[in-house]
Design a protein around this motif. Structure first.
Motif, PDB file in Angstrom:
ATOM      1  N   ALA A  40       0.738  -1.243  -0.412  1.00  0.00           N
ATOM      2  CA  ALA A  40      -0.235   0.078   0.082  1.00  0.00           C
ATOM      3  C   ALA A  40       0.929   0.924  -0.513  1.00  0.00           C
ATOM      4  CB  ALA A  40      -0.515  -0.335   1.050  1.00  0.00           C
ATOM      5  N   HIS A  41       2.017   1.545   0.985  1.00  0.00           N
ATOM      6  CA  HIS A  41       2.858   2.172   1.123  1.00  0.00           C
ATOM      7  C   HIS A  41       3.505   3.176  -0.883  1.00  0.00           C
ATOM      8  CE1 HIS A  41       7.018   4.608   1.972  1.00  0.00           C
ATOM      9  NE2 HIS A  41       6.378   4.730   2.435  1.00  0.00           N
ATOM     10  N   ASP A  42       3.788   1.407  -1.168  1.00  0.00           N
ATOM     11  CA  ASP A  42       4.691   1.765  -3.060  1.00  0.00           C
ATOM     12  C   ASP A  42       4.005   1.785  -3.501  1.00  0.00           C
ATOM     13  OD1 ASP A  42       6.629   1.373  -0.656  1.00  0.00           O
ATOM     14  OD2 ASP A  42       6.998  -0.881  -1.345  1.00  0.00           O
ATOM     15  N   GLY A  43       2.272   2.031  -3.123  1.00  0.00           N
ATOM     16  CA  GLY A  43       1.540   2.377  -4.434  1.00  0.00           C
ATOM     17  C   GLY A  43       0.993   0.809  -5.326  1.00  0.00           C
ATOM     18  N   LEU A  44       1.323   0.300  -4.783  1.00  0.00           N
ATOM     19  CA  LEU A  44       0.837  -0.903  -5.565  1.00  0.00           C
ATOM     20  C   LEU A  44      -0.514  -1.501  -5.455  1.00  0.00           C
ATOM     21  CD1 LEU A  44       4.340  -2.635  -5.050  1.00  0.00           C
ATOM     22  CD2 LEU A  44       3.726  -1.353  -6.734  1.00  0.00           C
ATOM     23  N   THR A  45      -1.168  -1.301  -4.571  1.00  0.00           N
ATOM     24  CA  THR A  45      -2.601  -1.741  -4.403  1.00  0.00           C
ATOM     25  C   THR A  45      -3.380  -0.155  -4.300  1.00  0.00           C
ATOM     26  OG1 THR A  45      -1.880  -1.414  -1.932  1.00  0.00           O
ATOM     27  CG2 THR A  45      -1.631  -3.716  -3.395  1.00  0.00           C
ATOM     28  N   ALA A  46      -4.719  -0.598  -4.833  1.00  0.00           N
ATOM     29  CA  ALA A  46      -6.149  -0.122  -5.180  1.00  0.00           C
ATOM     30  C   ALA A  46      -6.553   0.174  -3.611  1.00  0.00           C
ATOM     31  CB  ALA A  46      -6.470  -0.971  -5.886  1.00  0.00           C
ATOM     32  N   GLU A  47      -7.260   1.316  -3.866  1.00  0.00           N
ATOM     33  CA  GLU A  47      -7.642   1.780  -2.599  1.00  0.00           C
ATOM     34  C   GLU A  47      -9.578   1.214  -2.629  1.00  0.00           C
ATOM     35  OE1 GLU A  47     -10.259   5.625  -0.791  1.00  0.00           O
ATOM     36  OE2 GLU A  47      -8.907   5.838  -2.083  1.00  0.00           O
ATOM     37  N   TYR A  48      -9.992   0.614  -2.143  1.00  0.00           N
ATOM     38  CA  TYR A  48     -11.070  -0.098  -2.257  1.00  0.00           C
ATOM     39  C   TYR A  48     -12.190  -0.235  -0.531  1.00  0.00           C
ATOM     40  CZ  TYR A  48     -14.835  -3.081  -3.029  1.00  0.00           C
ATOM     41  OH  TYR A  48     -15.980  -3.786  -2.998  1.00  0.00           O
ATOM     42  N   LYS A  49     -12.966   0.698  -0.465  1.00  0.00           N
ATOM     43  CA  LYS A  49     -14.236   0.541   0.560  1.00  0.00           C
ATOM     44  C   LYS A  49     -14.988  -0.441   0.703  1.00  0.00           C
ATOM     45  CE  LYS A  49     -13.023   5.242   2.123  1.00  0.00           C
ATOM     46  NZ  LYS A  49     -13.579   6.175   3.449  1.00  0.00           N
ATOM     47  N   SER A  50     -15.427  -1.012   0.573  1.00  0.00           N
ATOM     48  CA  SER A  50     -16.281  -3.217   0.101  1.00  0.00           C
ATOM     49  C   SER A  50     -17.336  -2.726   1.303  1.00  0.00           C
ATOM     50  CB  SER A  50     -15.577  -4.294   1.117  1.00  0.00           C
ATOM     51  OG  SER A  50     -16.513  -4.654   0.856  1.00  0.00           O
ATOM     52  N   PRO A  51     -18.707  -2.911   0.987  1.00  0.00           N
ATOM     53  CA  PRO A  51     -19.722  -2.785   1.717  1.00  0.00           C
ATOM     54  C   PRO A  51     -19.818  -3.767   2.051  1.00  0.00           C
ATOM     55  CG  PRO A  51     -19.967  -3.427  -0.857  1.00  0.00           C
ATOM     56  CD  PRO A  51     -18.922  -3.169  -0.998  1.00  0.00           C
ATOM     57  N   MET A  52     -19.098  -4.707   2.744  1.00  0.00           N
ATOM     58  CA  MET A  52     -19.153  -5.114   3.805  1.00  0.00           C
ATOM     59  C   MET A  52     -17.745  -4.304   4.807  1.00  0.00           C
ATOM     60  SD  MET A  52     -20.806  -8.192   2.738  1.00  0.00           S
ATOM     61  CE  MET A  52     -20.180  -8.947   4.615  1.00  0.00           C
ATOM     62  N   GLY A  78      -4.079 -11.009   9.163  1.00  0.00           N
ATOM     63  CA  GLY A  78      -3.924 -11.584   7.705  1.00  0.00           C
ATOM     64  C   GLY A  78      -4.361 -10.649   6.804  1.00  0.00           C
ATOM     65  N   SER A  79      -4.468 -10.197   5.863  1.00  0.00           N
ATOM     66  CA  SER A  79      -4.799 -10.061   4.781  1.00  0.00           C
ATOM     67  C   SER A  79      -4.938  -9.657   3.506  1.00  0.00           C
ATOM     68  CB  SER A  79      -3.688  -7.976   4.921  1.00  0.00           C
ATOM     69  OG  SER A  79      -3.824  -7.771   5.956  1.00  0.00           O
ATOM     70  N   MET A  80      -6.123  -8.782   3.001  1.00  0.00           N
ATOM     71  CA  MET A  80      -6.976  -8.545   1.010  1.00  0.00           C
ATOM     72  C   MET A  80      -6.275  -7.077   0.596  1.00  0.00           C
ATOM     73  SD  MET A  80     -10.073 -10.109  -0.583  1.00  0.00           S
ATOM     74  CE  MET A  80     -11.448  -9.127   0.922  1.00  0.00           C
ATOM     75  N   SER A  81      -5.948  -7.451  -0.469  1.00  0.00           N
ATOM     76  CA  SER A  81      -5.512  -6.256  -1.246  1.00  0.00           C
ATOM     77  C   SER A  81      -5.885  -6.310  -2.649  1.00  0.00           C
ATOM     78  CB  SER A  81      -4.123  -5.859  -1.075  1.00  0.00           C
ATOM     79  OG  SER A  81      -3.443  -5.665   0.559  1.00  0.00           O
ATOM     80  N   MET A  82      -6.130  -5.223  -3.406  1.00  0.00           N
ATOM     81  CA  MET A  82      -6.549  -5.491  -4.955  1.00  0.00           C
ATOM     82  C   MET A  82      -5.258  -4.732  -5.051  1.00  0.00           C
ATOM     83  SD  MET A  82     -10.172  -4.850  -6.576  1.00  0.00           S
ATOM     84  CE  MET A  82     -10.271  -2.404  -5.240  1.00  0.00           C
ATOM     85  N   ILE A  83      -5.370  -4.740  -6.398  1.00  0.00           N
ATOM     86  CA  ILE A  83      -3.980  -4.638  -7.336  1.00  0.00           C
ATOM     87  C   ILE A  83      -4.401  -3.197  -8.086  1.00  0.00           C
ATOM     88  CG2 ILE A  83      -1.809  -5.017  -8.612  1.00  0.00           C
ATOM     89  CD1 ILE A  83      -2.029  -6.327  -5.502  1.00  0.00           C
ATOM     90  N   GLU A  84      -3.515  -2.350  -8.159  1.00  0.00           N
ATOM     91  CA  GLU A  84      -3.321  -0.845  -8.823  1.00  0.00           C
ATOM     92  C   GLU A  84      -3.466  -0.830 -10.222  1.00  0.00           C
ATOM     93  OE1 GLU A  84      -4.717   2.689  -9.144  1.00  0.00           O
ATOM     94  OE2 GLU A  84      -3.995   1.681  -7.536  1.00  0.00           O
TER      95      GLU A  84
END
Length: 340
Positions: free
Chosen positions: A89-101, A251-257
């Protein structure tokens, strides 16, 4: 790139009937059995999305995402310790996403999202510790360790396995935990001394306790739920929690930019945060604490309220600079040492 519409049903996203077949390129950083379970269940309920999954440890996953930065081949990264997700995230490799969950999740899972400016989210949690083979310990007359300091016992020479923190999020969490408990210089002094008892630095974080279960080593430093999984399978594994305190993972989950299949990634992202999906995880030998507040923690899961957890600083130890410093020092002072 296909553009797909999706609908929210019960707070989660699902593709409508008749939509064009789509793809999802997924990195999974949990145990391969868990990864395969998720893919199988998702494809069964979303027949118009084909999942291409690769299983990589947390460090390997971060390296792959970083290498693909200019031309992403991955859409979504699920599982593995939160520190490399925060670094991505810090490196800008993943995308911002606010899930409805998001508002259905435990505070610690939402906190992970806030720390990353919503570039990652917590999907499960578990405490660090170890699993040891009771039969080996009894046969060799080794006293069961109760504290980190007990891992320096000469009786454990050649009986400890731990992963390499460059490839394993589990091992990096161990490194960061010891630094936070002892101080950095003291932690590296401890690791140098423990090195005399280490037989192997594995690539995967759960591999050490699997080796202990097979009788190939006496003890594996792992997340406690990975040791529980071996005990549930019937192996003579006892779970240990260090007396000085211990760290834990989110444990985490990230969407890729720049993901090629962004809409498919959102469908999976929302689906995997539902309590129904998280309640299935013990069927695949996953005994972590689920992130959805309505999900039921596995009865076999270690009770975090009974474990002395440190106030793990995810922001600091998930930062690119701190990770690089600690991993470089580990390579120079520990990884370079010959195994006994």
């Amino acid at each position: 790139m296909k553009t797909l519409k999706y609908a929210l049903i019960g707070g989660a996203a699902f593709l409508p009937a008749g939509a064009m077949a789509a793809e999802l390129n997924l990195i999974c950083s949990a145990d391969v059995v868990i990864c395969e379970k998720l893919v199988s269940e998702f494809e069964a309920s979303h027949s118009d999305i084909d999942v291409n999954m690769v299983r990589l440890s947390s460090g390997e996953a971060y390296a792959k995402v970083r290498a693909e930065g200019r031309n992403p081949q991955t859409d979504l990264w699920w599982g593995g310790t939160g520190d490399p997700h925060l670094q991505a995230a810090h490196d800008g490799l993943t995308a911002e996403y606010k899930s409805p969950m998001l508002d259905k999740l435990q505070d610690w899972a939402q906190g992970q999202a806030k720390t990353s400016d919503y570039h990652t989210v917590g999907v499960y949690s578990g405490a660090l510790g170890w699993g040891y083979n009771k039969d080996i310990f009894a046969e060799k007359g080794i006293k069961a360790p109760e504290c980190w300091s007990d891992l320096l016992d000469p009786a454990l020479k050649g009986e400890i396995q731990i992963a390499d923190p460059n490839s394993s999020g589990t091992a990096y969490t161990t490194l960061a935990t010891l630094v936070q408990i002892m101080g950095e210089d003291e932690a590296f002094d401890f690791l140098k001394k423990m090195h005399a008892n280490v037989s192997q630095y594995t690539k995967s974080g759960s591999a050490p306790v699997k080796a202990a279960a097979r009788g190939e080593t006496g003890l594996g430093i792992v997340f406690q739920h990975d040791a529980v999984a071996q005990a549930v399978e019937g192996f003579p594994i006892e779970v240990g929690s260090p007396c000085e305190g211990t760290g834990y993972e989110i444990g985490s989950m990230s969407m890729i930019e720049g993901a090629q299949n962004e809409e498919s990634a959102k469908v999976f992202y929302d689906w995997v945060l539902t309590p129904e999906v998280q309640n299935m995880m013990p069927e695949a030998g996953s005994f972590q604490i689920p992130s959805n507040a309505s999900a039921t923690p596995p009865k076999e899961a270690p009770d975090l309220s009974k474990i002395k957890l440190i106030d793990y600083d995810f922001a600091e130890y998930g930062s690119a600079e701190r990770r690089k410093e600690l991993l470089s020092r580990w390579d120079e002072e520990i990884g370079s040492l010959p195994l006994q």
